[in-house]
Design a protein around this motif. Structure first.
Motif, PDB file in Angstrom:
ATOM      1  N   LEU A   3       0.827  -1.205   0.000  1.00 47.21           N
ATOM      2  CA  LEU A   3       0.000   0.000   0.000  1.00 47.21           C
ATOM      3  C   LEU A   3       0.864   1.259   0.000  1.00 47.21           C
ATOM      4  CD1 LEU A   3      -2.702  -0.898   2.677  1.00 47.21           C
ATOM      5  CD2 LEU A   3      -2.996  -0.842   0.194  1.00 47.21           C
ATOM      6  N   PRO A   4       0.419   2.311  -0.700  1.00 43.23           N
ATOM      7  CA  PRO A   4       1.091   3.602  -0.578  1.00 43.23           C
ATOM      8  C   PRO A   4       1.005   4.085   0.875  1.00 43.23           C
ATOM      9  CG  PRO A   4      -0.433   3.594  -2.450  1.00 43.23           C
ATOM     10  CD  PRO A   4      -0.683   2.332  -1.663  1.00 43.23           C
ATOM     11  N   ALA A   5       1.924   4.966   1.271  1.00 47.34           N
ATOM     12  CA  ALA A   5       2.002   5.427   2.663  1.00 47.34           C
ATOM     13  C   ALA A   5       0.683   6.032   3.150  1.00 47.34           C
ATOM     14  CB  ALA A   5       3.141   6.427   2.820  1.00 47.34           C
ATOM     15  N   ARG A   6       0.039   6.861   2.338  1.00 48.51           N
ATOM     16  CA  ARG A   6      -1.236   7.469   2.764  1.00 48.51           C
ATOM     17  C   ARG A   6      -2.322   6.420   2.916  1.00 48.51           C
ATOM     18  NH1 ARG A   6      -2.852  12.051   4.367  1.00 48.51           N
ATOM     19  NH2 ARG A   6      -4.670  12.215   3.060  1.00 48.51           N
ATOM     20  N   LEU A  11      -5.748   3.123   6.419  1.00 46.79           N
ATOM     21  CA  LEU A  11      -6.120   1.804   6.919  1.00 46.79           C
ATOM     22  C   LEU A  11      -5.950   1.729   8.434  1.00 46.79           C
ATOM     23  CD1 LEU A  11      -7.120  -0.991   6.129  1.00 46.79           C
ATOM     24  CD2 LEU A  11      -4.750  -1.650   5.713  1.00 46.79           C
ATOM     25  N   THR A  12      -4.848   2.248   8.932  1.00 43.34           N
ATOM     26  CA  THR A  12      -4.606   2.252  10.376  1.00 43.34           C
ATOM     27  C   THR A  12      -5.676   3.074  11.098  1.00 43.34           C
ATOM     28  OG1 THR A  12      -2.231   1.971  10.067  1.00 43.34           O
ATOM     29  CG2 THR A  12      -2.949   2.869  12.181  1.00 43.34           C
ATOM     30  N   ALA A  13      -5.929   4.279  10.612  1.00 40.03           N
ATOM     31  CA  ALA A  13      -6.905   5.165  11.270  1.00 40.03           C
ATOM     32  C   ALA A  13      -8.304   4.561  11.260  1.00 40.03           C
ATOM     33  CB  ALA A  13      -6.913   6.525  10.577  1.00 40.03           C
ATOM     34  N   PHE A  14      -8.737   4.048  10.120  1.00 36.56           N
ATOM     35  CA  PHE A  14     -10.108   3.552  10.021  1.00 36.56           C
ATOM     36  C   PHE A  14     -10.300   2.228  10.755  1.00 36.56           C
ATOM     37  CE2 PHE A  14     -10.373   6.824   6.869  1.00 36.56           C
ATOM     38  CZ  PHE A  14     -11.693   7.236   6.929  1.00 36.56           C
ATOM     39  N   LEU A  85      -8.201   8.185  -3.269  1.00 38.10           N
ATOM     40  CA  LEU A  85      -6.978   8.772  -3.816  1.00 38.10           C
ATOM     41  C   LEU A  85      -5.745   8.299  -3.046  1.00 38.10           C
ATOM     42  CD1 LEU A  85      -8.038  12.445  -4.634  1.00 38.10           C
ATOM     43  CD2 LEU A  85      -7.952  10.475  -6.158  1.00 38.10           C
ATOM     44  N   ALA A  86      -5.881   8.139  -1.733  1.00 33.78           N
ATOM     45  CA  ALA A  86      -4.762   7.615  -0.936  1.00 33.78           C
ATOM     46  C   ALA A  86      -4.382   6.219  -1.423  1.00 33.78           C
ATOM     47  CB  ALA A  86      -5.136   7.582   0.546  1.00 33.78           C
ATOM     48  N   ARG A  87      -5.380   5.421  -1.775  1.00 34.77           N
ATOM     49  CA  ARG A  87      -5.125   4.040  -2.210  1.00 34.77           C
ATOM     50  C   ARG A  87      -4.483   3.958  -3.592  1.00 34.77           C
ATOM     51  NH1 ARG A  87      -3.271   0.311  -3.475  1.00 34.77           N
ATOM     52  NH2 ARG A  87      -3.919  -1.868  -3.417  1.00 34.77           N
ATOM     53  N   VAL A  88      -4.836   4.869  -4.492  1.00 32.03           N
ATOM     54  CA  VAL A  88      -4.331   4.787  -5.872  1.00 32.03           C
ATOM     55  C   VAL A  88      -3.083   5.628  -6.112  1.00 32.03           C
ATOM     56  CG1 VAL A  88      -6.626   4.254  -6.781  1.00 32.03           C
ATOM     57  CG2 VAL A  88      -5.815   6.623  -6.806  1.00 32.03           C
ATOM     58  N   GLU A  89      -2.672   6.405  -5.127  1.00 39.00           N
ATOM     59  CA  GLU A  89      -1.520   7.295  -5.284  1.00 39.00           C
ATOM     60  C   GLU A  89      -0.283   6.522  -5.770  1.00 39.00           C
ATOM     61  OE1 GLU A  89       0.525  10.772  -5.466  1.00 39.00           O
ATOM     62  OE2 GLU A  89      -1.563  10.631  -4.872  1.00 39.00           O
ATOM     63  N   GLY A  90       0.250   6.949  -6.894  1.00 41.89           N
ATOM     64  CA  GLY A  90       1.502   6.373  -7.394  1.00 41.89           C
ATOM     65  C   GLY A  90       1.386   5.030  -8.084  1.00 41.89           C
TER      66      GLY A  90
END
Length: 137
Positions: A3-6, A11-14, A85-90
């Protein structure tokens, strides 16, 4: 696929949220952090069709990797866009084509709370990302 860092942060927060109310607050918080699009960017060319709310999406690629920016007139949708967007970044075009959107939102604990219309809208956003990534937009 790592997973990208964001996405890891999301994932951690949710997953640490104790219930739907906490996840809803997190969603609003993530939505507030979306990079704003200019009024010129919120045009018909960038509009994603298939969403009940208005959603605009811009994709930029650097080499093989994609970066997307998005906006919506709806607060909940902005939050959902932010975690998407966090999931698809990069990701590369090939990785975008393989992304399982439903699995991502299920991992976040949001899958069961997505109404059919929101789920359809998010799938429309992902389809638009894929179209941009494959040169079909």
């Amino acid at each position: 696929m790592s997973l990208p860092a964001r996405a890891e942060a999301a994932l951690t927060a949710f997953t640490q949220a104790s219930g739907w109310e906490q996840r809803a607050r997190l969603l609003m918080h993530w939505g507030e952090q979306l990079e704003a699009l200019s009024s010129a960017e919120c045009n018909e060319t960038n509009r994603v069709h298939g969403c009940e709310s208005q959603v605009w999406l811009i994709g930029e690629h650097s080499g093989e990797h994609w970066r997307f920016r998005a906006a919506s007139d709806a607060r909940v949708i902005r939050g959902l866009l932010a975690v998407l967007l966090a999931r698809v970044e990069g990701l590369s075009s090939a990785e975008l084509l393989q992304l399982d959107l439903d699995a991502w939102f299920a991992q976040l604990g949001l899958g069961r709370q997505l109404s059919p219309s929101r789920s359809n809208g998010l799938h429309a956003v992902l389809q638009r990302m894929r179209a941009l990534a494959t040169g079909q937009a």
